[in-house]
Design a protein around this motif. Structure first.
Motif, short mmCIF file in Angstrom:
data_model
loop_
_atom_site.label_atom_id
_atom_site.label_comp_id
_atom_site.label_asym_id
_atom_site.label_seq_id
_atom_site.Cartn_x
_atom_site.Cartn_y
_atom_site.Cartn_z
N GLU A 303 0.85 -1.19 0.00
CA GLU A 303 0.00 0.00 0.00
C GLU A 303 0.89 1.24 0.00
O GLU A 303 1.97 1.25 0.62
CB GLU A 303 -0.89 0.03 1.24
N GLU A 304 0.43 2.29 -0.68
CA GLU A 304 1.14 3.58 -0.67
C GLU A 304 0.18 4.68 -0.24
O GLU A 304 -0.96 4.73 -0.70
CB GLU A 304 1.71 3.89 -2.05
N LEU A 305 0.66 5.53 0.67
CA LEU A 305 -0.12 6.66 1.17
C LEU A 305 0.64 7.95 0.92
O LEU A 305 1.87 8.01 1.10
CB LEU A 305 -0.35 6.52 2.68
N GLN A 306 -0.07 9.00 0.49
CA GLN A 306 0.54 10.31 0.34
C GLN A 306 0.66 10.96 1.72
O GLN A 306 -0.31 11.03 2.47
CB GLN A 306 -0.30 11.19 -0.58
N ILE A 307 1.87 11.40 2.05
CA ILE A 307 2.11 12.03 3.35
C ILE A 307 2.98 13.26 3.17
O ILE A 307 3.53 13.50 2.09
CB ILE A 307 2.80 11.05 4.34
N GLU A 308 3.11 14.02 4.23
CA GLU A 308 4.04 15.16 4.24
C GLU A 308 5.34 14.69 4.87
O GLU A 308 5.43 14.49 6.08
CB GLU A 308 3.44 16.32 5.05
N TYR A 309 6.34 14.48 4.01
CA TYR A 309 7.63 13.98 4.51
C TYR A 309 8.71 14.32 3.51
O TYR A 309 8.57 14.07 2.31
CB TYR A 309 7.57 12.46 4.71
N SER A 310 9.82 14.86 4.02
CA SER A 310 10.94 15.23 3.14
C SER A 310 12.27 14.78 3.71
O SER A 310 13.32 15.29 3.29
CB SER A 310 10.95 16.75 2.93
N GLY A 311 12.24 13.82 4.65
CA GLY A 311 13.48 13.36 5.28
C GLY A 311 14.13 12.22 4.53
O GLY A 311 13.82 11.94 3.37
N ASP A 312 15.04 11.54 5.23
CA ASP A 312 15.75 10.40 4.65
C ASP A 312 14.81 9.23 4.42
O ASP A 312 13.74 9.14 5.03
CB ASP A 312 16.87 9.95 5.60
N ASP A 313 15.24 8.34 3.54
CA ASP A 313 14.49 7.10 3.31
C ASP A 313 14.70 6.20 4.53
O ASP A 313 15.83 5.76 4.80
CB ASP A 313 15.02 6.43 2.03
N ILE A 314 13.62 5.95 5.28
CA ILE A 314 13.72 5.16 6.51
C ILE A 314 12.72 4.01 6.45
O ILE A 314 11.55 4.20 6.11
CB ILE A 314 13.45 6.04 7.76
N LYS A 315 13.20 2.81 6.80
CA LYS A 315 12.34 1.63 6.81
C LYS A 315 12.40 0.96 8.18
O LYS A 315 13.48 0.76 8.74
CB LYS A 315 12.78 0.65 5.72
N ALA A 316 11.22 0.63 8.71
CA ALA A 316 11.15 -0.04 10.00
C ALA A 316 9.93 -0.94 10.02
O ALA A 316 8.94 -0.69 9.32
CB ALA A 316 11.07 0.98 11.14
N ALA A 317 10.00 -1.99 10.83
CA ALA A 317 8.86 -2.91 10.97
C ALA A 317 8.22 -2.70 12.34
O ALA A 317 8.92 -2.53 13.36
CB ALA A 317 9.32 -4.36 10.83
N PHE A 318 6.89 -2.70 12.36
CA PHE A 318 6.15 -2.54 13.62
C PHE A 318 5.13 -3.66 13.76
O PHE A 318 4.64 -4.21 12.76
CB PHE A 318 5.40 -1.21 13.65
N ASN A 319 4.79 -3.97 14.98
CA ASN A 319 3.59 -4.76 15.23
C ASN A 319 2.41 -3.92 14.79
O ASN A 319 2.12 -2.87 15.39
CB ASN A 319 3.50 -5.12 16.72
N GLY A 320 1.73 -4.33 13.74
CA GLY A 320 0.66 -3.52 13.17
C GLY A 320 -0.45 -3.21 14.15
O GLY A 320 -1.06 -2.13 14.11
N HIS A 321 -0.72 -4.14 15.07
CA HIS A 321 -1.80 -3.91 16.03
C HIS A 321 -1.42 -2.86 17.06
O HIS A 321 -2.29 -2.17 17.59
CB HIS A 321 -2.17 -5.23 16.71
N PHE A 322 -0.13 -2.70 17.33
CA PHE A 322 0.31 -1.62 18.21
C PHE A 322 -0.03 -0.26 17.59
O PHE A 322 -0.48 0.66 18.27
CB PHE A 322 1.82 -1.70 18.47
N VAL A 323 0.21 -0.14 16.29
CA VAL A 323 -0.10 1.13 15.60
C VAL A 323 -1.61 1.32 15.53
O VAL A 323 -2.12 2.44 15.70
CB VAL A 323 0.53 1.15 14.20
N LEU A 324 -2.35 0.24 15.29
CA LEU A 324 -3.82 0.33 15.29
C LEU A 324 -4.34 0.84 16.62
O LEU A 324 -5.28 1.65 16.66
CB LEU A 324 -4.45 -1.03 14.99
#
Length: 367
Positions: A303-324
Motif C-alpha cells: 500500500e502507498e499513502l501520500q504524506i508530508e515527509y521530506s526526510g531520509d528514506d527510513i524503513k522499520a517494521a512494527f507490530n501492526g496492532h500496536f499502531v492500530l
C-alpha cells in the motif's frame, strides 16, 4: 427484607458492578453482590474482589429492612430482563431471594448467601479529598489503559498517575511501547502525588465516573474515588514503576504528517493476513509512506499513502496492532510520526492536543 424498585433504575446501577466479579475465584461469595435495605429508604449495593471494591446507593421503597448476598451476574441478568415498571424483591431469612414484577406474572427465586460472610470494604474518608475533573481524567485513561494487559502483574499491571501542582500525567507501558498523556490541571495539596492504578480500576473509573466529577482520597493502603452516590476503592500497587521517561526520545530528526483515518483504513487491510508477530514494514520516502507485508503461506500486501515527509528514506517494521491501538485512540484528523532512524523508538502523536498532550512511543521489530 422487602423492597420495591423501578426496574430501569436498578438495572442501570447493577450494570456498573459487572466488571468487579471475576470469572474464577477461590471464594464463591466474591461472585456475589451484597444488597442492604435501610429503614430510611436507601438501598446499598456492595461488591469486591478483594483488590478493588464498589459501593453505591439508590433510593427505593423499603417495606422491610434487611440484607442478603446473591450472585451478581445472575441478579443483574434477571433484573435487566424483567418487564418494565416496579420490581418487588424480598427475602425472609431463608436465603431465598424472591423477585416479582408489579402484576405478579413473573416470579423468580435465587439462592443467596449470608451477608455477614461478605468481606468488608476499606473505610474511606473524603474530608480532605482532592477534586478531579472527570472529563480530563477519563480522556487520560482512554489514551493509556489499552496497553496494559490483564495478565500483567505488579508494576506493569497498571498506569502511573502523577498529580502535581500544575500538571497531571499518566503513563502506561508493556515493555514494547509507551503511552503518555498530560493535562494542565492542579491539585490543592501543595505536594505532588504518584500512584500506580491497576487496569481494572481504570476501567471501572470510566464507568462509575461518567458525566460526574470525582473526589479522590487515599490512605496508606488504598485509593478511593467518589462519584455521586458511588465509591470505588482500590488497593495501592506498592511497586516501582519503570523509568518510562528514558525511552521517550528527546528529539526526532524527521517528522511525517499524515491523515489518521487513511492510515487506519489502510493498515486494517494490510493486517488481513495473519502472522505470528503481526509485523508490517513502514517505509518513509519523499512524500509517501509505503506499507508492506509478506507471508509465504498467505500472500503479499503493498500500500502507498501520500504524506508530508521530506526526510531520509527510513524503513522499520512494527507490530501492526500496536499502531492500530494508537490510531483508534486519537481524536484528531491528522497525526505526526517522529523518527531518527529505522532502529530506535518512533514517536506517534496527534497534531492538535485538544487539551490533552498525548504521545505514543513504539519500538520497531527486529525482522
Amino acid at each position: 427484607m422487602k423492597i420495591f424498585v423501578e426496574k430501569s433504575i436498578f438495572s442501570n446501577e447493577l450494570k456498573l458492578f459487572q466488571g468487579i466479579f471475576e470469572k474464577k475465584t477461590l471464594m464463591e461469595i466474591l461472585q456475589n453482590i451484597k444488597v442492604t435495605a435501610f429503614e430510611n429508604g436507601v438501598l446499598e449495593l456492595t461488591a469486591t474482589d478483594l483488590e478493588i471494591g464498589l459501593q453505591s446507593s439508590v433510593k427505593v421503597d423499603v417495606r422491610e429492612p434487611g440484607s442478603f448476598t446473591v450472585n451478581g451476574r445472575d441478579f443483574y441478568d434477571l433484573i435487566s430482563r424483567m418487564p418494565d415498571g416496579p420490581v418487588e424483591i424480598s427475602e425472609n431469612n431463608d436465603l431465598q431471594i424472591v423477585i416479582n414484577n408489579a402484576s405478579k406474572t413473573s416470579k423468580y427465586k435465587l439462592m443467596g448467601m449470608q451477608s455477614s460472610e461478605y468481606p468488608n470494604l476499606p473505610e474511606s474518608d473524603f474530608s480532605q479529598s482532592i477534586h478531579l475533573n472527570s472529563a480530563k481524567l477519563q480522556s487520560m485513561i482512554n489514551k493509556t489503559y489499552y496497553i496494559i494487559s490483564p495478565e500483567m502483574k505488579f508494576n506493569l499491571g497498571g498506569a502511573l498517575l502523577s498529580l502535581g501542582s500544575e500538571r497531571w500525567e499518566m503513563a502506561s507501558t508493556d515493555g514494547h511501547r509507551l503511552a503518555f498523556c498530560a493535562v494542565d490541571e492542579s491539585i490543592s495539596t501543595g505536594e505532588s502525588l504518584e500512584f500506580i492504578v491497576s487496569r481494572k480500576t481504570l476501567l471501572e473509573l470510566l464507568k462509575v465516573g461518567e458525566d460526574l466529577d470525582i473526589d479522590f482520597a487515599f490512605d496508606k493502603n488504598n485509593l478511593f474515588f467518589k462519584a455521586g452516590n458511588r465509591v470505588l476503592s482500590a488497593r495501592i500497587i506498592d511497586q516501582k514503576f519503570p523509568n518510562y521517561r528514558a525511552v521517550i526520545p528527546e528529539s526526532t530528526r524527521f517528522k511525517a504528517g499524515l491523515n489518521a483515518e487513511a492510515l487506519l483504513t489502510t493498515l486494517r487491510r494490510v493486517l488481513v493476513f495473519k502472522t505470528r508477530n503481526n509485523g508490517v514494514f513502514f517505509r518513509f520516502d519523499k512524500g509517501k509512506l509505503i506499507l508492506e507485508r509478506s507471508t509465504p503461506e498467505k500472500g503479499e500486501a503493498h500500500e502507498e499513502l501520500q504524506i508530508e515527509y521530506s526526510g531520509d528514506d527510513i524503513k522499520a517494521a512494527f507490530n501492526g496492532h500496536f499502531v492500530l491501538d494508537f490510531l483508534t485512540h486519537v481524536e484528531t484528523e491528522s497525526i505526526e510520526i517522529g523518527m531518527n532512524d529505522g532502529e530506535n523508538s518512533f514517536v506517534f502523536k496527534p497534531v492538535s492536543s485538544q487539551g490533552v498532550d498525548f504521545i505514543y512511543v513504539v519500538m520497531p521489530l527486529n525482522l
